[in-house]
Write a protein that holds these residues in place. Structure first.
Motif, PDB file in Angstrom:
ATOM      1  N   ALA A  77      14.475  26.884   9.858  1.00  0.00           N
ATOM      2  CA  ALA A  77      15.843  27.262  10.208  1.00  0.00           C
ATOM      3  C   ALA A  77      16.392  28.291   9.227  1.00  0.00           C
ATOM      4  N   LEU A  78      16.087  28.109   7.944  1.00  0.00           N
ATOM      5  CA  LEU A  78      16.555  29.047   6.928  1.00  0.00           C
ATOM      6  C   LEU A  78      15.890  30.405   7.091  1.00  0.00           C
ATOM      7  N   LEU A  79      14.596  30.414   7.395  1.00  0.00           N
ATOM      8  CA  LEU A  79      13.909  31.673   7.651  1.00  0.00           C
ATOM      9  C   LEU A  79      14.537  32.404   8.841  1.00  0.00           C
ATOM     10  N   ALA A  80      14.824  31.647   9.877  1.00  0.00           N
ATOM     11  CA  ALA A  80      15.422  32.258  11.061  1.00  0.00           C
ATOM     12  C   ALA A  80      16.777  32.865  10.734  1.00  0.00           C
ATOM     13  N   ARG A  81      17.587  32.159   9.961  1.00  0.00           N
ATOM     14  CA  ARG A  81      18.911  32.680   9.610  1.00  0.00           C
ATOM     15  C   ARG A  81      18.793  33.902   8.712  1.00  0.00           C
ATOM     16  N   GLY A  82      17.852  33.863   7.764  1.00  0.00           N
ATOM     17  CA  GLY A  82      17.662  35.008   6.886  1.00  0.00           C
ATOM     18  C   GLY A  82      17.193  36.235   7.631  1.00  0.00           C
ATOM     19  N   CYS A 117      22.496  33.416   4.538  1.00  0.00           N
ATOM     20  CA  CYS A 117      21.760  32.180   4.270  1.00  0.00           C
ATOM     21  C   CYS A 117      22.472  31.256   3.286  1.00  0.00           C
ATOM     22  N   LEU A 118      23.308  31.824   2.424  1.00  0.00           N
ATOM     23  CA  LEU A 118      23.871  31.035   1.327  1.00  0.00           C
ATOM     24  C   LEU A 118      24.621  29.783   1.785  1.00  0.00           C
ATOM     25  N   PRO A 119      25.485  29.870   2.813  1.00  0.00           N
ATOM     26  CA  PRO A 119      26.158  28.638   3.250  1.00  0.00           C
ATOM     27  C   PRO A 119      25.169  27.567   3.711  1.00  0.00           C
ATOM     28  N   MET A 120      24.127  27.970   4.429  1.00  0.00           N
ATOM     29  CA  MET A 120      23.126  27.007   4.880  1.00  0.00           C
ATOM     30  C   MET A 120      22.375  26.403   3.700  1.00  0.00           C
ATOM     31  N   VAL A 121      22.076  27.224   2.693  1.00  0.00           N
ATOM     32  CA  VAL A 121      21.417  26.727   1.476  1.00  0.00           C
ATOM     33  C   VAL A 121      22.275  25.650   0.816  1.00  0.00           C
ATOM     34  N   ILE A 131      19.490  22.261  -8.995  1.00  0.00           N
ATOM     35  CA  ILE A 131      18.900  23.501  -9.512  1.00  0.00           C
ATOM     36  C   ILE A 131      17.607  23.832  -8.780  1.00  0.00           C
ATOM     37  N   ALA A 132      16.737  22.825  -8.626  1.00  0.00           N
ATOM     38  CA  ALA A 132      15.442  23.058  -7.983  1.00  0.00           C
ATOM     39  C   ALA A 132      15.602  23.398  -6.505  1.00  0.00           C
ATOM     40  N   LEU A 133      16.501  22.695  -5.820  1.00  0.00           N
ATOM     41  CA  LEU A 133      16.715  22.962  -4.400  1.00  0.00           C
ATOM     42  C   LEU A 133      17.300  24.351  -4.172  1.00  0.00           C
ATOM     43  N   LEU A 134      18.303  24.706  -4.979  1.00  0.00           N
ATOM     44  CA  LEU A 134      18.902  26.034  -4.834  1.00  0.00           C
ATOM     45  C   LEU A 134      17.880  27.128  -5.112  1.00  0.00           C
ATOM     46  N   ALA A 135      17.031  26.911  -6.120  1.00  0.00           N
ATOM     47  CA  ALA A 135      16.011  27.911  -6.451  1.00  0.00           C
ATOM     48  C   ALA A 135      15.003  28.053  -5.313  1.00  0.00           C
ATOM     49  N   GLY A 136      14.508  26.933  -4.812  1.00  0.00           N
ATOM     50  CA  GLY A 136      13.507  26.976  -3.754  1.00  0.00           C
ATOM     51  C   GLY A 136      14.046  27.554  -2.452  1.00  0.00           C
ATOM     52  N   LEU A 137      15.210  27.071  -2.034  1.00  0.00           N
ATOM     53  CA  LEU A 137      15.794  27.546  -0.772  1.00  0.00           C
ATOM     54  C   LEU A 137      16.231  29.001  -0.877  1.00  0.00           C
ATOM     55  N   SER A 138      16.717  29.413  -2.048  1.00  0.00           N
ATOM     56  CA  SER A 138      17.101  30.815  -2.238  1.00  0.00           C
ATOM     57  C   SER A 138      15.879  31.726  -2.176  1.00  0.00           C
ATOM     58  N   LEU A 139      14.737  31.233  -2.650  1.00  0.00           N
ATOM     59  CA  LEU A 139      13.499  32.010  -2.566  1.00  0.00           C
ATOM     60  C   LEU A 139      13.119  32.247  -1.101  1.00  0.00           C
ATOM     61  N   ILE A 140      13.258  31.200  -0.280  1.00  0.00           N
ATOM     62  CA  ILE A 140      12.984  31.348   1.152  1.00  0.00           C
ATOM     63  C   ILE A 140      13.946  32.370   1.769  1.00  0.00           C
ATOM     64  N   ALA A 141      15.234  32.243   1.423  1.00  0.00           N
ATOM     65  CA  ALA A 141      16.247  33.141   1.969  1.00  0.00           C
ATOM     66  C   ALA A 141      15.984  34.584   1.561  1.00  0.00           C
ATOM     67  N   THR A 142      15.603  34.796   0.312  1.00  0.00           N
ATOM     68  CA  THR A 142      15.314  36.142  -0.173  1.00  0.00           C
ATOM     69  C   THR A 142      14.132  36.752   0.565  1.00  0.00           C
ATOM     70  N   SER A 143      13.090  35.960   0.783  1.00  0.00           N
ATOM     71  CA  SER A 143      11.910  36.458   1.490  1.00  0.00           C
ATOM     72  C   SER A 143      12.259  36.859   2.912  1.00  0.00           C
ATOM     73  N   ALA A 144      13.049  36.019   3.587  1.00  0.00           N
ATOM     74  CA  ALA A 144      13.442  36.340   4.966  1.00  0.00           C
ATOM     75  C   ALA A 144      14.336  37.578   5.012  1.00  0.00           C
ATOM     76  N   SER A 145      15.215  37.709   4.019  1.00  0.00           N
ATOM     77  CA  SER A 145      16.114  38.856   3.979  1.00  0.00           C
ATOM     78  C   SER A 145      15.342  40.159   3.768  1.00  0.00           C
ATOM     79  N   ARG A 146      14.330  40.126   2.922  1.00  0.00           N
ATOM     80  CA  ARG A 146      13.525  41.328   2.689  1.00  0.00           C
ATOM     81  C   ARG A 146      12.763  41.715   3.945  1.00  0.00           C
ATOM     82  N   ALA A 147      12.282  40.715   4.679  1.00  0.00           N
ATOM     83  CA  ALA A 147      11.594  41.008   5.934  1.00  0.00           C
ATOM     84  C   ALA A 147      12.553  41.679   6.915  1.00  0.00           C
TER      85      ALA A 147
END
Length: 205
Positions: free
Chosen positions: A26-31, A39-43, A157-173
């Motif tokens: 879902a996060l990838l799709a939103r990104g 993505c930030l609100p979903m994160v 901290i760990a969740l925000l880091a991991g989910l933000s990494l997913i969001a960043t990857s989707a945003s770059r795509a």
């Protein structure tokens, strides 16, 4: 909790956050459809939901939830239907070539937070993960307020880091697809990904 245990706990939560599943899809799709800011609100919503489950598991309430199969079944199906709905909206979304103009595509910031919360909360596998995971790091019978606060802080901290990494990857795509035709295809791809997340959730009962 020792320093080594704290680091191991945080790393395990990080890996759990980026492990493929309905929330990650879902996060990838939103990104892909709205970019990193979208993505930030979903994160935030997904993180809050996980922390709630973490706290429930810490107080032993999660063990009782194992016997509420029917209730969690209804929640799971409702979450899958919700993901199908979001996927359908992405399929029908108008082309938007910048993040700001697409911010209304699925909803407001608060709607995004709620979406993230519901997507994570509708997956009973999350609370079952914490049931099995927490006792390896801490004696829940001797859990103190300070220990729980540390667990929550590390998890956030760990969740925000991991989910933000997913969001960043989707945003770059997303940035690679700037033409209207490519954006339309990206929206439909993201919609398909969201629908796939709903199918995954529905099949994981």
């Amino acid at each position: 909790m020792s320093f080594e245990s704290a680091v191991t706990f945080a790393l395990a939560i990080f890996v759990f956050a980026i492990t493929p599943g309905p929330g990650v899809f879902a996060l990838l799709a939103r990104g892909m459809s709205q970019g990193f800011r979208g993505c930030l609100p979903m994160v935030v919503g997904m993180t809050v939901s996980d922390v709630v489950y973490l706290i429930l598991a810490s107080f032993g309430l999660a063990a009782l939830a194992q016997h509420w199969g029917e209730v969690f079944g209804v929640i799971r199906v409702a979450g899958a239907i919700y993901l199908f709905y979001l996927g359908w909206k992405l399929w029908r979304a108008p082309v938007a070539l910048d993040d700001a103009s697409s911010s209304s595509e699925i909803g407001s910031v608060w709607q995004g937070v709620l979406q993230g919360f519901l997507i994570s909360a509708s997956n009973p596998k999350v609370i079952l993960f914490y049931i099995a995971f927490l006792p390896t790091f801490i004696d829940l019978g001797q859990l103190s307020a300070s220990s729980l606060s540390l667990l929550v802080a590390l998890a956030v901290i760990a969740l925000l880091a991991g989910l933000s990494l997913i969001a960043t990857s989707a945003s770059r795509a997303r940035r690679l697809f700037r033409s209207p035709g490519a954006q339309r295809g990206l929206n439909r791809g993201a919609g398909s990904l969201m629908i796939g997340a709903g199918a995954w959730l529905a099949a994981k009962g």
